[in-house]
Scaffold this motif. Structure first.
Motif, mmCIF file in Angstrom:
data_model
loop_
_atom_site.group_PDB
_atom_site.id
_atom_site.type_symbol
_atom_site.label_atom_id
_atom_site.label_comp_id
_atom_site.label_asym_id
_atom_site.label_seq_id
_atom_site.Cartn_x
_atom_site.Cartn_y
_atom_site.Cartn_z
ATOM 1 N N ARG A 41 0.913 -1.186 0.215
ATOM 2 C CA ARG A 41 -0.099 -0.026 0.066
ATOM 3 C C ARG A 41 0.918 1.372 0.140
ATOM 4 O O ARG A 41 0.675 2.097 -0.825
ATOM 5 C CB ARG A 41 -0.835 0.138 1.221
ATOM 6 N N MET A 42 1.951 1.181 0.606
ATOM 7 C CA MET A 42 2.822 2.244 0.722
ATOM 8 C C MET A 42 3.352 2.636 -0.748
ATOM 9 O O MET A 42 3.636 3.815 -1.052
ATOM 10 C CB MET A 42 4.206 1.957 1.751
ATOM 11 N N ALA A 43 3.722 1.484 -1.561
ATOM 12 C CA ALA A 43 4.301 1.683 -2.866
ATOM 13 C C ALA A 43 3.275 2.404 -3.728
ATOM 14 O O ALA A 43 3.471 2.868 -4.511
ATOM 15 C CB ALA A 43 4.776 0.462 -3.391
ATOM 16 N N GLU A 44 1.851 1.916 -3.473
ATOM 17 C CA GLU A 44 1.008 2.337 -4.328
ATOM 18 C C GLU A 44 0.773 4.029 -4.122
ATOM 19 O O GLU A 44 0.542 4.673 -5.025
ATOM 20 C CB GLU A 44 -0.287 1.674 -4.037
ATOM 21 N N LEU A 45 0.635 4.231 -2.699
ATOM 22 C CA LEU A 45 0.592 5.629 -2.676
ATOM 23 C C LEU A 45 1.682 6.269 -2.854
ATOM 24 O O LEU A 45 1.599 7.516 -3.284
ATOM 25 C CB LEU A 45 0.303 5.619 -0.897
ATOM 26 N N ALA A 46 3.005 5.808 -2.785
ATOM 27 C CA ALA A 46 4.146 6.623 -3.363
ATOM 28 C C ALA A 46 3.839 6.767 -4.910
ATOM 29 O O ALA A 46 4.273 7.873 -5.335
ATOM 30 C CB ALA A 46 5.250 5.856 -3.026
ATOM 31 N N ARG A 47 3.282 6.045 -5.685
ATOM 32 C CA ARG A 47 3.103 5.973 -7.071
ATOM 33 C C ARG A 47 1.910 7.187 -7.217
ATOM 34 O O ARG A 47 2.124 7.999 -8.110
ATOM 35 C CB ARG A 47 2.585 4.912 -7.671
ATOM 36 N N ARG A 48 1.085 7.280 -6.432
ATOM 37 C CA ARG A 48 0.139 8.243 -6.653
ATOM 38 C C ARG A 48 0.467 9.667 -6.263
ATOM 39 O O ARG A 48 0.127 10.571 -7.021
ATOM 40 C CB ARG A 48 -1.183 7.954 -5.616
ATOM 41 N N ILE A 49 1.540 9.624 -5.090
ATOM 42 C CA ILE A 49 1.880 10.871 -4.951
ATOM 43 C C ILE A 49 2.750 11.348 -6.028
ATOM 44 O O ILE A 49 2.536 12.660 -6.487
ATOM 45 C CB ILE A 49 2.608 10.789 -3.597
ATOM 46 N N GLY A 50 3.490 10.614 -6.502
ATOM 47 C CA GLY A 50 4.520 10.894 -7.784
ATOM 48 C C GLY A 50 3.488 11.590 -8.870
ATOM 49 O O GLY A 50 4.097 12.345 -9.648
ATOM 50 N N ALA A 51 2.219 10.741 -9.161
ATOM 51 C CA ALA A 51 1.343 11.234 -10.291
ATOM 52 C C ALA A 51 0.998 12.473 -10.029
ATOM 53 O O ALA A 51 1.075 13.254 -11.117
ATOM 54 C CB ALA A 51 0.369 10.291 -10.638
ATOM 55 N N VAL A 52 0.669 13.000 -8.783
ATOM 56 C CA VAL A 52 0.154 14.308 -8.590
ATOM 57 C C VAL A 52 1.276 15.365 -8.598
ATOM 58 O O VAL A 52 1.158 16.462 -9.409
ATOM 59 C CB VAL A 52 -0.534 14.459 -7.091
ATOM 60 N N GLU A 92 11.518 4.671 -6.489
ATOM 61 C CA GLU A 92 11.808 3.254 -6.215
ATOM 62 C C GLU A 92 10.723 2.421 -6.337
ATOM 63 O O GLU A 92 10.629 1.290 -6.509
ATOM 64 C CB GLU A 92 12.582 3.311 -4.646
ATOM 65 N N ALA A 93 9.556 2.966 -6.046
ATOM 66 C CA ALA A 93 8.197 2.158 -6.101
ATOM 67 C C ALA A 93 7.591 2.310 -7.721
ATOM 68 O O ALA A 93 6.527 1.614 -7.631
ATOM 69 C CB ALA A 93 7.331 2.763 -5.140
ATOM 70 N N ALA A 94 8.244 2.951 -8.524
ATOM 71 C CA ALA A 94 7.668 3.111 -9.842
ATOM 72 C C ALA A 94 7.177 1.654 -10.444
ATOM 73 O O ALA A 94 6.074 1.626 -11.106
ATOM 74 C CB ALA A 94 8.721 3.775 -10.895
ATOM 75 N N ALA A 95 8.088 0.859 -10.279
ATOM 76 C CA ALA A 95 7.845 -0.817 -10.829
ATOM 77 C C ALA A 95 7.079 -1.590 -10.096
ATOM 78 O O ALA A 95 7.007 -2.957 -10.331
ATOM 79 C CB ALA A 95 9.224 -1.158 -11.399
ATOM 80 N N GLY A 96 6.706 -1.252 -8.868
ATOM 81 C CA GLY A 96 6.047 -2.176 -7.926
ATOM 82 C C GLY A 96 6.488 -2.058 -6.501
ATOM 83 O O GLY A 96 7.238 -0.852 -6.176
ATOM 84 N N THR A 97 6.317 -2.860 -5.618
ATOM 85 C CA THR A 97 6.924 -2.795 -4.143
ATOM 86 C C THR A 97 8.343 -3.099 -4.149
ATOM 87 O O THR A 97 8.681 -4.000 -4.631
ATOM 88 C CB THR A 97 6.141 -3.526 -3.134
ATOM 89 N N PRO A 98 9.067 -1.848 -3.435
ATOM 90 C CA PRO A 98 10.723 -1.995 -3.683
ATOM 91 C C PRO A 98 10.701 -3.432 -2.273
ATOM 92 O O PRO A 98 10.142 -3.535 -1.435
ATOM 93 C CB PRO A 98 11.018 -0.808 -2.942
ATOM 94 N N ARG A 99 11.880 -4.126 -2.697
ATOM 95 C CA ARG A 99 11.950 -5.158 -1.670
ATOM 96 C C ARG A 99 13.031 -4.990 -0.589
ATOM 97 O O ARG A 99 13.339 -5.741 -0.043
ATOM 98 C CB ARG A 99 12.506 -6.388 -2.571
ATOM 99 N N ASP A 100 13.828 -3.764 -0.826
ATOM 100 C CA ASP A 100 14.650 -3.190 0.054
ATOM 101 C C ASP A 100 13.814 -3.144 1.362
ATOM 102 O O ASP A 100 13.124 -2.220 1.266
ATOM 103 C CB ASP A 100 15.472 -1.979 -0.277
ATOM 104 N N ALA A 101 14.335 -3.639 2.475
ATOM 105 C CA ALA A 101 13.569 -3.519 3.922
ATOM 106 C C ALA A 101 13.873 -2.041 4.355
ATOM 107 O O ALA A 101 12.978 -1.827 5.193
ATOM 108 C CB ALA A 101 14.340 -4.500 4.797
#
Length: 157
Positions: A41-52, A92-101
């Motif tokens: 969900r964080m990654a999805e929201l990061a993409r939405r923030i980036g889009a705005v 970092e979230a553009a292509a999906g959820t980053p796997r870096d902890a």
């Protein structure tokens, strides 16, 4: 957000302010997702923030900031540097959820910076622009907006 100086009576500033408001809402959702441990969900929201922010940043950096650079060169450079710092983490979230902890922590820190950045623009840049920009400079800001448009998205519950 700020409403005391009258800068929101200008369409350009009103549009930027509405985008800020949308981003602040999304930041709140991202913080909730972080507390819940929901990295997807964080990654999805990061993409939405980036889009705005994508068209928003273009309007600022190619319309508003250049008009203020002569008077406030260090401030405009610092704001642009903050844009890059936030974008780097969002991308970092553009292509999906980053796997870096460590990414969720980086995102939270970037969103904290973004929230502070928004306040600097709302309380400093926008009122300064209202006082300093000529009609021609506002038209240049509007030209950039017409070119890049907007990608406002409402946050999901």
């Amino acid at each position: 957000m700020c409403e005391y100086c009258g800068c929101q009576s200008l369409t350009a500033i009103d549009d930027l302010t509405r985008e800020h408001d949308a981003v602040v809402d999304l930041i709140g959702h991202a913080r909730d997702a972080h507390r819940a441990g929901d990295t997807d969900r964080m990654a999805e929201l990061a993409r939405r923030i980036g889009a705005v922010l994508e068209p928003h940043t273009q309007v600022e950096e190619h319309g508003l900031f250049p008009a203020l650079t002569d008077e406030f060169p260090e401030r405009m450079a610092a704001l642009e540097a903050e844009h890059r710092r936030v974008e780097t983490v969002l991308e970092e979230a553009a292509a999906g959820t980053p796997r870096d902890a460590a990414w969720p922590g980086r995102l939270v820190r970037a969103l904290d910076l973004l929230r502070e950045h928004i306040l600097k623009e709302q309380d400093g840049v926008f009122p300064a622009a209202l006082a300093a920009l000529s009609t021609e400079q506002w038209e240049a800001v509007e030209t950039v907006r017409a070119r890049v448009g907007t990608r406002m998205r409402q946050p999901a519950g």
